[in-house]
Design a protein around this motif. Structure first.
Motif, PDB file in Angstrom:
ATOM      1  N   LYS A  54       0.815  -1.223   0.000  1.00 57.33           N
ATOM      2  CA  LYS A  54       0.000   0.000   0.000  1.00 57.33           C
ATOM      3  C   LYS A  54       0.845   1.268   0.000  1.00 57.33           C
ATOM      4  CE  LYS A  54      -4.320  -1.491   2.116  1.00 57.33           C
ATOM      5  NZ  LYS A  54      -5.255  -1.278   3.227  1.00 57.33           N
ATOM      6  N   THR A  55       1.820   1.342   0.913  1.00 55.34           N
ATOM      7  CA  THR A  55       2.573   2.585   1.107  1.00 55.34           C
ATOM      8  C   THR A  55       3.885   2.631   0.339  1.00 55.34           C
ATOM      9  OG1 THR A  55       3.757   1.724   3.027  1.00 55.34           O
ATOM     10  CG2 THR A  55       1.622   2.822   3.424  1.00 55.34           C
ATOM     11  N   ASN A  56       4.353   1.484  -0.129  1.00 58.15           N
ATOM     12  CA  ASN A  56       5.632   1.345  -0.820  1.00 58.15           C
ATOM     13  C   ASN A  56       6.827   1.559   0.114  1.00 58.15           C
ATOM     14  OD1 ASN A  56       6.746   0.483  -3.273  1.00 58.15           O
ATOM     15  ND2 ASN A  56       7.364   2.577  -3.789  1.00 58.15           N
ATOM     16  N   ASP A  57       6.575   1.562   1.439  1.00 57.39           N
ATOM     17  CA  ASP A  57       7.665   1.679   2.404  1.00 57.39           C
ATOM     18  C   ASP A  57       8.583   0.469   2.282  1.00 57.39           C
ATOM     19  OD1 ASP A  57       6.589   4.031   3.381  1.00 57.39           O
ATOM     20  OD2 ASP A  57       5.672   3.094   5.151  1.00 57.39           O
ATOM     21  N   ASP A  58       9.863   0.689   2.556  1.00 61.46           N
ATOM     22  CA  ASP A  58      10.841  -0.391   2.526  1.00 61.46           C
ATOM     23  C   ASP A  58      10.739  -1.188   3.827  1.00 61.46           C
ATOM     24  OD1 ASP A  58      13.038  -2.075   2.397  1.00 61.46           O
ATOM     25  OD2 ASP A  58      14.420  -0.517   1.717  1.00 61.46           O
TER      26      ASP A  58
END
Length: 177
Positions: A54-58
């Motif tokens: 969803k957020t593309n956070d690593d």
């Protein structure tokens, strides 16, 4: 020439998406994978990143830590409780940055030594290998003992350096310990 086009189109780093249901999706193979399969990517030295869908956070570090946690709970832990306690104590400490770098360099050095031994052992006969394994305990203990002593000395010197720098900085502000 087609091979060059195919390899040029392939991303340099494999992307794994983590969904809210905690499932991991490998975009390279277009399949869901398990944590064990992610561990295998690490074992195979595959370059990958885990991203929140969803957020593309690593999320790569948290997944790697999860793998370590499962390995530690699996019956043959690498770290003693004392070692884990010592690692925790470095968080928030002035030497935290040094400790991370120090551990990383030492693990890499150990990995390099292991790789060299594996390459050299290809020419070793089974009889020679059996003889080496029977001597391994005292030999490895001796090597690791020397290595640990050298590492301890380096860490003590780093700690002294941090302490001196801290005292100098406090002195510059007119503060004393």
């Amino acid at each position: 020439m087609q091979n060059k086009k195919v390899s040029a189109a392939k991303p340099a780093q494999r992307v794994i998406k983590k969904y809210p249901n905690r499932r991991l999706y490998d975009t390279d193979t277009s399949t869901y994978i398990t944590l064990a399969e992610v561990k295998q990517l690490v074992m195979d030295s595959e370059s990958f990143v885990v991203r929140d869908a969803k957020t593309n956070d690593d999320l790569t570090r948290s997944i790697l830590l999860q793998i370590i946690l499962e390995e530690e709970a699996g019956g043959a832990p690498m770290f003693s409780e004392a070692a884990l306690g010592n690692l925790i104590r470095f968080y928030g400490h002035a030497a935290q940055g040094f400790m991370g770098s120090y551990l990383e360099k030492n693990v890499q050095a150990f990995t390099d030594i292991q790789t060299k031994l594996a390459e050299q052992s290809k020419s070793v006969t089974p009889e020679m290998w059996a003889q080496f394994m029977s001597m391994q305990n005292p030999l490895v203990q001796g090597m690791m003992g020397n290595y640990v002593e050298q590492s301890k000395t380096v860490l003590e010197k780093m700690q002294e350096q941090v302490q001196k720098q801290t005292e100098q900085m406090l002195g510059a502000f007119g503060l004393k310990r």
